[in-house]
Each structure stands twice: as C-alpha cells, then as structure tokens.
Write an enzyme that holds these catalytic residues in place. Sequence first.
Site, PDB file in Angstrom:
ATOM      1  N   CYS A 192       1.737  -2.111  16.088  1.00  0.00           N
ATOM      2  CA  CYS A 192       1.605  -1.871  14.505  1.00  0.00           C
ATOM      3  C   CYS A 192       0.884  -3.087  13.916  1.00  0.00           C
ATOM      4  O   CYS A 192       1.368  -4.494  14.305  1.00  0.00           O
ATOM      5  CB  CYS A 192       2.990  -1.547  14.218  1.00  0.00           C
ATOM      6  SG  CYS A 192       2.977  -1.312  12.495  1.00  0.00           S
ATOM      7  N   GLU A 223       0.771  -1.115   0.267  1.00  0.00           N
ATOM      8  CA  GLU A 223      -0.105   0.029  -0.071  1.00  0.00           C
ATOM      9  C   GLU A 223       0.826   1.241   0.101  1.00  0.00           C
ATOM     10  O   GLU A 223       1.898   1.312   0.645  1.00  0.00           O
ATOM     11  CB  GLU A 223      -0.995   0.147   1.163  1.00  0.00           C
ATOM     12  CG  GLU A 223      -1.817  -1.093   1.318  1.00  0.00           C
ATOM     13  CD  GLU A 223      -2.918  -1.278   2.468  1.00  0.00           C
ATOM     14  OE1 GLU A 223      -3.884  -1.567   2.233  1.00  0.00           O
ATOM     15  OE2 GLU A 223      -2.357  -0.643   3.557  1.00  0.00           O
ATOM     16  N   CYS A 241       3.079   8.583   1.254  1.00  0.00           N
ATOM     17  CA  CYS A 241       3.628   7.724   2.024  1.00  0.00           C
ATOM     18  C   CYS A 241       4.169   6.208   1.574  1.00  0.00           C
ATOM     19  O   CYS A 241       3.153   5.719   0.956  1.00  0.00           O
ATOM     20  CB  CYS A 241       2.795   7.368   3.431  1.00  0.00           C
ATOM     21  SG  CYS A 241       3.454   6.308   4.399  1.00  0.00           S
ATOM     22  N   CYS A 251       6.615  -4.583  16.165  1.00  0.00           N
ATOM     23  CA  CYS A 251       6.532  -3.709  17.036  1.00  0.00           C
ATOM     24  C   CYS A 251       5.031  -4.162  17.664  1.00  0.00           C
ATOM     25  O   CYS A 251       4.001  -4.358  16.891  1.00  0.00           O
ATOM     26  CB  CYS A 251       6.225  -2.328  16.416  1.00  0.00           C
ATOM     27  SG  CYS A 251       7.991  -1.641  15.912  1.00  0.00           S
ATOM     28  N   CYS A 294       6.757  -6.897   7.411  1.00  0.00           N
ATOM     29  CA  CYS A 294       7.889  -6.112   8.419  1.00  0.00           C
ATOM     30  C   CYS A 294       8.168  -7.256   9.524  1.00  0.00           C
ATOM     31  O   CYS A 294       7.526  -7.936  10.003  1.00  0.00           O
ATOM     32  CB  CYS A 294       7.376  -4.920   8.945  1.00  0.00           C
ATOM     33  SG  CYS A 294       8.645  -3.888   9.818  1.00  0.00           S
ATOM     34  N   CYS A 341      -1.328   5.519  10.193  1.00  0.00           N
ATOM     35  CA  CYS A 341      -0.014   5.093  10.648  1.00  0.00           C
ATOM     36  C   CYS A 341      -0.310   3.972  11.247  1.00  0.00           C
ATOM     37  O   CYS A 341      -1.169   3.570  12.278  1.00  0.00           O
ATOM     38  CB  CYS A 341       0.639   5.950  11.608  1.00  0.00           C
ATOM     39  SG  CYS A 341       1.106   7.534  11.128  1.00  0.00           S
TER      40      CYS A 341
HETATM   41  N1  SAH Z   1       9.286   1.003  10.187  1.00  0.00           N
HETATM   42  C1  SAH Z   1       9.491   2.335  10.155  1.00  0.00           C
HETATM   43  C2  SAH Z   1       8.476   2.949   8.892  1.00  0.00           C
HETATM   44  C3  SAH Z   1       7.028   2.795   9.444  1.00  0.00           C
HETATM   45  S1  SAH Z   1       6.578   4.383  10.162  1.00  0.00           S
HETATM   46  C4  SAH Z   1       9.302   2.971  11.369  1.00  0.00           C
HETATM   47  O1  SAH Z   1       9.066   2.304  12.415  1.00  0.00           O
HETATM   48  O2  SAH Z   1       9.660   4.333  11.687  1.00  0.00           O
HETATM   49  C5  SAH Z   1       5.270   3.950  10.824  1.00  0.00           C
HETATM   50  C6  SAH Z   1       5.168   4.844  12.106  1.00  0.00           C
HETATM   51  O3  SAH Z   1       3.799   4.754  12.559  1.00  0.00           O
HETATM   52  C7  SAH Z   1       5.954   4.576  12.949  1.00  0.00           C
HETATM   53  O4  SAH Z   1       6.414   5.760  13.753  1.00  0.00           O
HETATM   54  C8  SAH Z   1       5.252   3.803  14.143  1.00  0.00           C
HETATM   55  O5  SAH Z   1       5.733   3.899  15.461  1.00  0.00           O
HETATM   56  C9  SAH Z   1       3.846   4.646  13.872  1.00  0.00           C
HETATM   57  N2  SAH Z   1       2.757   3.623  14.330  1.00  0.00           N
HETATM   58  C10 SAH Z   1       2.659   2.093  13.954  1.00  0.00           C
HETATM   59  N3  SAH Z   1       1.689   1.810  14.508  1.00  0.00           N
HETATM   60  C11 SAH Z   1       0.809   2.841  14.829  1.00  0.00           C
HETATM   61  C12 SAH Z   1      -0.485   2.916  15.177  1.00  0.00           C
HETATM   62  N4  SAH Z   1      -1.161   1.807  15.226  1.00  0.00           N
HETATM   63  N5  SAH Z   1      -0.963   4.086  15.343  1.00  0.00           N
HETATM   64  C13 SAH Z   1      -0.202   5.397  15.126  1.00  0.00           C
HETATM   65  N6  SAH Z   1       1.137   5.158  14.838  1.00  0.00           N
HETATM   66  C14 SAH Z   1       1.397   3.746  14.670  1.00  0.00           C
END
Ligand code: SAH
Length: 375
Positions: free
Chosen positions: A136, A109, A122, A133, A129, A357
Amino acid sequence: MSETSQQTPSATTTAPAPPADLLSMTIEELKAWVAEQLGERPFRGAQLYTWLHQRGAESFDEMTDLSKAMRQKLSEQARIAPLSKDLEQRSVDGTIKYRWRTHDGRLIESVYMPAEDRKTLCVSTQVGCAMACAFCMTGTLGLKRNLTPGEIVAQVHAVNREVRRNEGHETFRPLTNLVFMGMGEPLHNFENLKKSLAILQSEEGPNFSHRHITVSTVGLVPMIERLGRETDVKLAISLNASTDEQRSRMMPVNRKWNIAALLDACRTFPMRQGRRITFEYVLLQGVNDADEDAHRLVELLKDIPAKVNLIPYNENPGLGFRSVGEERAEAFRDILAEGHVAAFVRRNRGRDIAAACGQLANREGPDAQQAAPGT
Ligand code: SAH
C-alpha cells in the site's frame, strides 16, 4: 493561521484563545459550548449544529436566523472550515479525487464514486498510516497524525457541496454512502472515528443510516470489538491472504493478531439481520492468487456471513507487487462461489488519477508541496 492562535490561553492574559473547533463537537457539546462561551441559550447551539452539519454552511454569515451579535462572537472565537480544496482530479469513469489541505498544511484525500443507484464517498481518517502494509502506498508514508472528527466530517460536507454544485442537486446531502477506506487505519483513530460517526449519523446533522456506512480495517482486534459494541456501522476486513505466513509478510498487524484471532472477532461482531462482513482481498500475482488460496479462503470463511471483494491490485512503482489478469480473478472468484462464498471482482475506479485503493499517498509538508500537482 496566525501565530497568536498557537499560544495557550494562559501564556498571557491578552492572547486570544485558539479558535474553537466547532465541527468536531457533537450537538450536546455544541449546546454546552454556546451557553458557556457565548452566553447564549443552548438551543442556539442546536441551530448552529444544523447549519454546520445538515446544511453544510461554510460561513457564519449564512446563518441568518442567528443574531448578528452571536455571529460576530462566533467569527471571533471559532472556526468551521478545517479543510481547503487543494486539487481535484477527474477520472474518465466519473470518479473524482479531492485533495484537501488542513490548517497545519497537511494534505489528505477523499474519493467520490458516483454510480447509478448511489453516490459514495471514500473518506480518510489519518494523515499517512502506521500499519505499513507492504503493498500500500499510504503505508509508505508512516503516520503523520490523526484527523480530528471535524476533519473527517468536513470531507463529507465539502463533497456534498461539490456534488450539489456540479450536478445541480437540490438536497443538502446528495451523498448516499460512506466508506472509511481512504488514507489511514480508521480503528487506529477510534475515538475520533466514533465521534465523526455520531455526527454523520445524527438526525440533526447529515443523518446517514448505519446501513450506508462501512468501516474497513486491517484487523485491530480489540478495536473491532469496540466498533461492534459502540457503533452500529458495517464492517469490512482487509484480509488479503489465506495463511498467517503470507499475511504476516505483507501486513505487520498479523504478527500481533493472526487470522484466527481476526476471524474470531468477526464471529462475535454483532450482525444485524441479513448483514454480512465484507472481506477485501487484493489479488497479488504469485503471492496470494493460487487456487489453493481460494480453497483455503472457503475453509476460513465457511461459518461467517461473508462477502468477498476481490480487488485488482493497483500497482505502485517501487513496491514490487504485480496485479493479476481478469481471467485469474474470475477463476479465483469461481472457486469461492463453488464453495458457497459470495465473491465479486471489484471494478477498479479512478486508476487513471491514482485514486484507486492503496494509491492515496500525497507527500505532504512544506518541502513536497511544490512537486505535488500532477502526481
Ligand atoms: N486501513 C484500512 C482502510 C484502508 S482501505 C484497511 O486496510 O482496511 C484500503 C483497501 O485497499 C484495503 O482493503 C487494502 O488492502 C487495499 N489496498 C491497499 N493497497 C492497494 C493497492 N495498491 N491496490 C488495491 N488495493 C489496495
């Protein structure tokens, strides 16, 4: 794709070689390929590159300044459209989520976010991945595979095309900003990321400025150093915690490179004039949203040119984390501001279409494709 294209060229003398992935080539590589494979003059490769990366051509037929014979050879030996549009969802706030299907049937996406002064895309860098985390959605998929440089840049070309068509833009490149914050960990696919940046920043291609590209990472420390040495784009760090104990629980990467190591890498990251590192901080109720967290963040960031983006958590069913209210987010921001750390509560975009995000997580693969629309 036909079965024959899977065979290695050496398997039989009559089997055709797999189509060349032209979109993954830098201009120098394309010039060499055109000379070696097609017996054409190298400058034809430069013309081809401009068609692909500046004008966003989708077919060889469009390339009218190349001879018919060359276009014929190209269509036999190469491919230039690694992604096909699978689904498009529009948010009430103007955000559009595009889902693409790769040649091998994977789904990825990209999220288009128009604003008054900019048009941001984006971009995804991996299918799934590996970083796992806890909050996520993409992390629940595990890593399926890396995207090729061509698959990364194809997201940009495809959305440029969409915006041109939808909004009547006459320039080839209506997108102004790129953020590598889609599916995947960009620094876990460093070589392909780096090549895609070289293409996206090239003058003969889309010519994005380093000022308008941000790469976001969970904190792969050695790769942050390489990003600083080998590219000139901006850095964002997904910090998300104010203690190692908290961070290691949510982000397994922290067990390998803790906050101190991460911030050391940030301190040595080459900073162009006026630049700051963006720290993303997802506010999770009862986990990292206390006043003490904000005070600790002030301490952690006091000697780094930093900007903190406070991200309201987008709740994902089954992951067990809760979002904080607007008031808490603003109070948190105010503590940072009092400590002279610039902080912003980020507007949540595309939540109604799960484009926000941490929500990019299509179950791809043959068994899931039927169920995918409407997710
Ligand atoms: N792997 C990279 C790129 C992904 S960015 C990274 O982690 O930076 C995605 C961003 O969204 C990251 O800052 C992550 O912390 C945030 N994120 C992940 N899950 C989320 C959620 N459910 N709600 C809001 N932000 C989230």
